[in-house]
Write an enzyme that holds these catalytic residues in place. Structure first.
Site: not given
Ligand code: GLU
Length: 459
Positions: A232-234
């Site tokens: 994910s964006k993390r």
């Protein structure tokens, strides 16, 4: 006949996981001589956006994965956008209601006040109530299917509650529309991410309720970050837009995505040449770790070694996409610049940054060049000498330039290195460039002399 589909929801940009799913469907279709279909699943009216739909289609086109049927190339089973199929779904919802396999569920503010497969008039068009339609799950059944990647999977229907198939806004939900569409579009194999396994029993219940033949299922392993949680964006950028903007080659990206779940022996390849080897049986069940460094390494390998005309096409496409004006229509010049620069960079964006001074004579000079070379007392002598000698070179090619520059560097005004760097900086503004002889050859005699004269004027 094999028919597979990639069915993105236009609620955001295309994600690397989405493109990997599209790629594996594509491999399967191309290997089996089947059809690859793109269906837009936009029944979530609030989150679906036309701009995302366009971006997804555009990015698929950029990737090079060709498809056979979609919103922009309809086949006989369209429309291919779910929001245009609402009348079709209605018919099937009615069938379930009539057969008592689904029922209206009416809520006042919080509580269920009515459940039946016939809706009483007093609830219709009444703002005090919200009405959904639910599918009735028969208990005490074991549902099983044979996942082509994961093997046999079983579900106990006692753990599945009656589920909503039509929302209170009258629009059917994903689990319903997907079954109707996969059936009507004659999809033979459903190849999608592992995150959809939990939807599969609900979909199988619907297939059974309609007595539709159940397609084959294959759930691809999750893509995770280094910490093993879903990518994910993390973890970093995950949208295809990002990789495109940063100058990744579509072939390199698809090469890398092929490795996410498929243990090919080679690491760097042309994915089109792997169609023959593709087999769902060889797809791993284990999560695939997304490794940004490896992707970059694969990109570099393609940039350096793919056919020059392919790389040139990608470079020109990237230039257009980035709205950069190279101010030249001389394709063979651009090709030469790409050819001599590509061995020193990892992405198309770096390729542009590295080579942009080839495309403009009014570039700025690097500070380091000014400090270490252009401001030195010997600088003008060296440049004057270079102008003199190079203007006498009749055939301005690599060999003659090499001989001439060697001659110049043998003058004792300063060190050889200083002389080369002074000329390099004078013609290209920077100290790291492609090889000097090939750089001058590419610029040509006239432009080389112009640039040397400019440096003479400015310093
Ligand atoms: N629209 C769904 C998604 O984007 C498709 C799932 C499926 O392939 O069945 O996740």
């Amino acid at each position: 006949m094999v028919r597979v589909r990639f069915a993105p929801s236009p609620t955001g940009h295309l994600h690397v996981g989405g493109l990997r799913t599209a790629l594996f469907n594509w491999y399967f279709a191309r290997k089996t001589g089947g059809k690859f279909i793109i269906r837009i699943e936009d029944t979530d009216l609030e989150r679906s956006k036309n701009e995302y739909e366009q971006a997804i289609i555009e990015e698929l086109k950029w990737s090079g994965l060709d498809y056979d049927e979609s919103i922009d190339c309809p086949g006989e089973y369209g429309p291919y956008r779910q929001s245009e199929r609402l009348e079709i779904y209605k018919k099937y919802v009615e069938q379930l209601l009539n057969e008592n396999k689904a029922y209206y569920c009416v809520y006042d503010k919080e509580n269920i006040v009515y459940e039946n497969n016939i809706l009483e008039d007093k609830y219709k068009n009444n703002k005090n109530y919200s009405i959904v339609i639910k599918f009735k799950v028969e208990k005490n059944n074991i549902l099983s299917f044979n996942d082509l990647i994961r093997g046999p999977i079983e579900f106990d229907t006692n753990y599945i509650e009656d589920f909503v198939i039509v929302r209170s806004n009258g629009i059917p939900v994903y689990n319903f529309t997907v079954v109707i569409d996969d059936y009507l579009m004659k999809i033979s194999h459903i190849i999608r991410g592992e995150d959809h396994i939990s939807n599969t029993p609900k979909q199988i219940l619907l297939y059974k309720a309609f007595s539709f033949d159940i397609p084959e299922f294959a759930h691809l392993p999750l893509i995770v970050g280094e910490d093993r949680t879903p990518l994910s964006k993390r973890h970093g950028e995950v949208s295809i837009t990002y990789f495109r903007r940063e100058g990744y080659l579509p072939n390199a990206l698809l090469n890398y995505l092929s490795l996410l779940g498929w243990n090919a022996e080679e690491q760097v390849f042309d994915y089109r040449e792997k169609i023959r080897d593709f087999d769902l049986k060889n797809v791993s069940k284990n999560p695939a770790v997304f490794d940004y460094n490896k992707l970059l390494w694969i990109n570099e390998a393609h940039l350096r070694n793919d056919a020059i005309d392919k790389v040139l096409k990608d470079f020109e496409a990237w230039i257009d996409y980035s709205k950069i004006d190279l101010k030249t229509s001389d394709k063979s010049y651009v090709k030469k610049v790409v050819e001599i620069s590509r061995k020193k960079v990892q992405t198309l964006k770096q390729l542009y940054e590295f080579s942009k001074n080839f495309f403009r004579s009014d570039f700025e000079y690097e500070q380091e060049f000014i400090e270490k070379y252009a401001s030195k007392e010997w600088f003008k002598d060296v440049i004057n000498l270079a102008i003199n000698k190079l203007s006498n070179v009749e055939v301005f090619d690599f060999k003659n330039i090499e001989v001439t520059l060697k001659e110049i560097s043998n003058q004792n005004t300063t060190t050889k290195k200083n002389i080369f760097q002074a000329i390099r900086g004078a013609v290209l503004g920077r100290l790291v460039t492609p090889g000097l002889y090939e750089s001058l050859e590419t610029l040509g005699k006239e432009e080389t002399l112009n640039r040397l004269n400019r440096a003479l004027r400015l310093f």
